[in-house]
Design an enzyme around this catalytic site. Structure first.
Site, PDB file in Angstrom:
ATOM      1  N   HIS A  78       0.356   4.710   7.356  1.00  0.00           N
ATOM      2  CA  HIS A  78       0.617   5.211   6.605  1.00  0.00           C
ATOM      3  C   HIS A  78       0.680   6.920   6.092  1.00  0.00           C
ATOM      4  O   HIS A  78       0.426   7.163   7.396  1.00  0.00           O
ATOM      5  CB  HIS A  78       0.282   5.391   5.004  1.00  0.00           C
ATOM      6  CG  HIS A  78      -0.484   3.738   4.423  1.00  0.00           C
ATOM      7  ND1 HIS A  78      -1.645   3.246   5.645  1.00  0.00           N
ATOM      8  CD2 HIS A  78      -0.272   2.764   3.681  1.00  0.00           C
ATOM      9  CE1 HIS A  78      -1.744   2.000   4.723  1.00  0.00           C
ATOM     10  NE2 HIS A  78      -1.058   1.815   3.960  1.00  0.00           N
ATOM     11  N   ASP A 108      -2.762   7.920   8.694  1.00  0.00           N
ATOM     12  CA  ASP A 108      -3.185   6.913   9.623  1.00  0.00           C
ATOM     13  C   ASP A 108      -2.364   6.030   9.988  1.00  0.00           C
ATOM     14  O   ASP A 108      -1.282   6.257  11.017  1.00  0.00           O
ATOM     15  CB  ASP A 108      -4.679   6.122   8.819  1.00  0.00           C
ATOM     16  CG  ASP A 108      -4.318   5.315   7.795  1.00  0.00           C
ATOM     17  OD1 ASP A 108      -1.980   5.127   7.594  1.00  0.00           O
ATOM     18  OD2 ASP A 108      -3.850   5.321   6.719  1.00  0.00           O
ATOM     19  N   SER A 142       0.462  -1.226   0.076  1.00  0.00           N
ATOM     20  CA  SER A 142       0.339   0.293  -0.297  1.00  0.00           C
ATOM     21  C   SER A 142       0.686   1.185  -0.411  1.00  0.00           C
ATOM     22  O   SER A 142       0.280   2.404  -0.363  1.00  0.00           O
ATOM     23  CB  SER A 142      -1.077  -0.034   1.105  1.00  0.00           C
ATOM     24  OG  SER A 142       0.230   0.019   2.156  1.00  0.00           O
TER      25      SER A 142
END
Length: 357
Positions: free
Chosen positions: A328, A325, A36
Site C-alpha cells: 500500500h 508497507d 484495501s
C-alpha cells in the site's frame, strides 16, 4: 502537541488544494467498492490496519486504513466536495441518517472479482449488498442522481499466481486475466444498471513494482514480468470500458465509466524522481522501499511478538516515502497519484457538470 498541529494543518492544506484544483466536481453521493486500496475503516478489527503504526500521519492512531494516513477514497471524496469519506455498510445501523445519505462503502481488504481461500467477499457480493440497500429503501432513485462509484480491484486475483511463479503457463494466465476483466465489467455494469451514474474503475498498478516483490531485489529494481501481466489486464480493461462507453454514452460527451489509470500514475512517480508534489513532497530513493518494514522473515508492518515488542521499523519521514508497507501507499503517495490523474479528474468534472445542467 506540535506533531498533532502539523498533522491537522497538513490535512487542511490538502482539502484546500483539492477544492481549488477540483472544486468544480460536486457529487451527491459516493459509493465505494473493492479492496484495501479504498478501505477507510476496516470492519475486520483483527486486520493489520488496526495495529500501530498504521494511521501515524493521520489521524495519529490506527483508523482502519491500510496506510499511514489518508487513502484513495479520502482524496476522491474531497475532490467531490464531500466533507468525509462514506461510512461502511456494516456500520449503517449505528450511523446518523445524514451520513448515510452521502454514500456508503462496501469495500473489504483482499477483495477480487473471484472468491479466494481466505473467504474474503468478492466484488459481486458487494454489488449484491448495494442492491439490497435499494430494495430496502435505504436509497431511492432520486438519491442516485449525481452519484459516483469508486471501484478498486488492484490485483488480489493475481497475487497468488504471481508469487508462486512468473507464469509457468502464460496462456493459462492470459485466459484467467481475460476472465477477471470480463467479470469485473459484469459487476460494474450491474452498478450502472442499478442507477449509479458515473463509475470510476481503477486499473491494476504495476504489480512487479510493489515492495512485496521488489524486496528480493533489495528494493533497487522491479519485476518486469509481473508488470507486463498487469499491462495485459489494463489493456483489456480499458478496451472493454471504451467499448461500453461507445455504446452507452450519455450523448453529451460524457461517459458512465471513467478509467482511473493507477498503472501509469505509479510509473510517473517512479521515473521522474525530481518531481516535487504539492506540500513540497519529493520521494526518497529507492522509491520501491516502503516506510514500514517487518524485521524478520515472517514479520510485516504492524507485527509484534508475544510480549508486545515491535517487529517492524518505520522510516523517519513517512511523507518522503511513496510506499507505506509491502502493498500500500503512504498518504503522500496517494496524494501524488491523484494530482497526476488529470484526465480522470477532468472527465469526472465534465460528467458531474452535465448531470447538474
Amino acid at each position: 502537541m506540535e506533531r498533532n498541529k502539523f498533522k491537522y494543518s497538513s490535512l487542511f492544506c490538502i482539502i484546500v488544494f483539492f477544492r481549488v484544483n477540483g472544486g468544480a466536481a460536486q457529487a451527491s453521493t459516493l459509493f465505494v467498492f473493492g479492496d484495501s486500496y479504498v478501505v477507510t475503516r476496516s470492519v475486520d478489527r483483527g486486520a493489520v490496519c488496526w495495529q500501530e503504526p498504521y494511521g501515524i500521519t493521520y489521524p495519529g492512531h490506527p483508523s482502519g486504513r491500510y496506510s499511514d494516513g489518508l487513502v484513495l477514497t479520502d482524496y476522491v471524496a474531497m475532490f467531490l466536495g464531500l466533507l468525509e469519506s462514506p461510512i461502511h455498510y456494516e456500520a449503517m445501523n449505528s450511523t446518523d441518517l445524514d451520513k448515510i445519505q452521502t454514500g456508503m462503502s462496501f469495500a473489504y481488504g483482499g477483495t477480487g472479482v473471484f472468491g479466494n481461500s481466505s473467504g474474503t467477499s468478492n466484488l459481486g457480493d458487494q454489488v449484491d449488498l448495494f442492491k439490497q440497500c435499494l430494495v430496502d429503501g435505504v436509497y431511492s432513485t432520486a438519491d442516485l442522481q449525481g452519484s459516483v462509484a469508486l471501484v478498486s480491484i488492484t490485483g488480489a486475483d493475481y497475487s497468488a499466481l504471481l508469487s508462486v511463479s512468473e507464469s509457468k503457463n502464460p496462456q493459462a494466465l492470459l485466459s484467467y486475466m481475460e476472465a477477471c476483466v470480463n467479470q469485473l465489467m459484469q459487476d460494474v455494469t450491474r452498478l450502472h444498471d442499478l442507477g449509479i451514474e458515473t463509475i470510476l474503475v481503477t486499473s491494476v498498478p504495476p504489480l512487479g513494482s510493489l515492495p512485496s516483490l521488489t524486496h528480493s531485489l533489495g528494493y533497487q529494481n522491479y519485476s518486469a514480468t509481473a508488470n507486463s501481466w498487469a499491462s495485459f489486464h489494463n489493456f483489456w480493461l480499458q478496451q472493454a470500458i471504451n467499448e461500453f462507453n461507445a455504446e452507452n454514452g450519455h450523448g453529451d460527451g460524457t461517459t458512465p465509466f471513467i478509467y482511473m489509470d493507477l498503472f501509469n500514475a505509479y510509473l510517473f512517480a517512479f521515473e521522474d524522481s525530481a518531481t516535487v508534489y504539492p506540500g513540497n513532497v519529493r520521494f526518497e530513493s529507492p522509491i520501491f522501499k516502503p516506510c514500514c518494514i517487518g524485521m524478520g522473515e515472517d514479520s510485516t508492518c504492524g507485527s509484534i511478538d508475544a510480549e508486545g515488542n515491535k517487529l517492524y521499523s518505520v522510516c523517519d519521514d513517512p511523507t518522503s516515502a511513496f510506499f507505506w508497507d509491502s502493498e500500500h501507499l503512504t498518504q503522500s503517495g496517494w496524494r501524488a497519484i491523484l494530482t497526476t490523474l488529470q484526465s480522470t479528474t477532468d472527465s469526472l468534472v465534465r460528467c458531474l457538470s452535465k448531470q447538474k445542467a
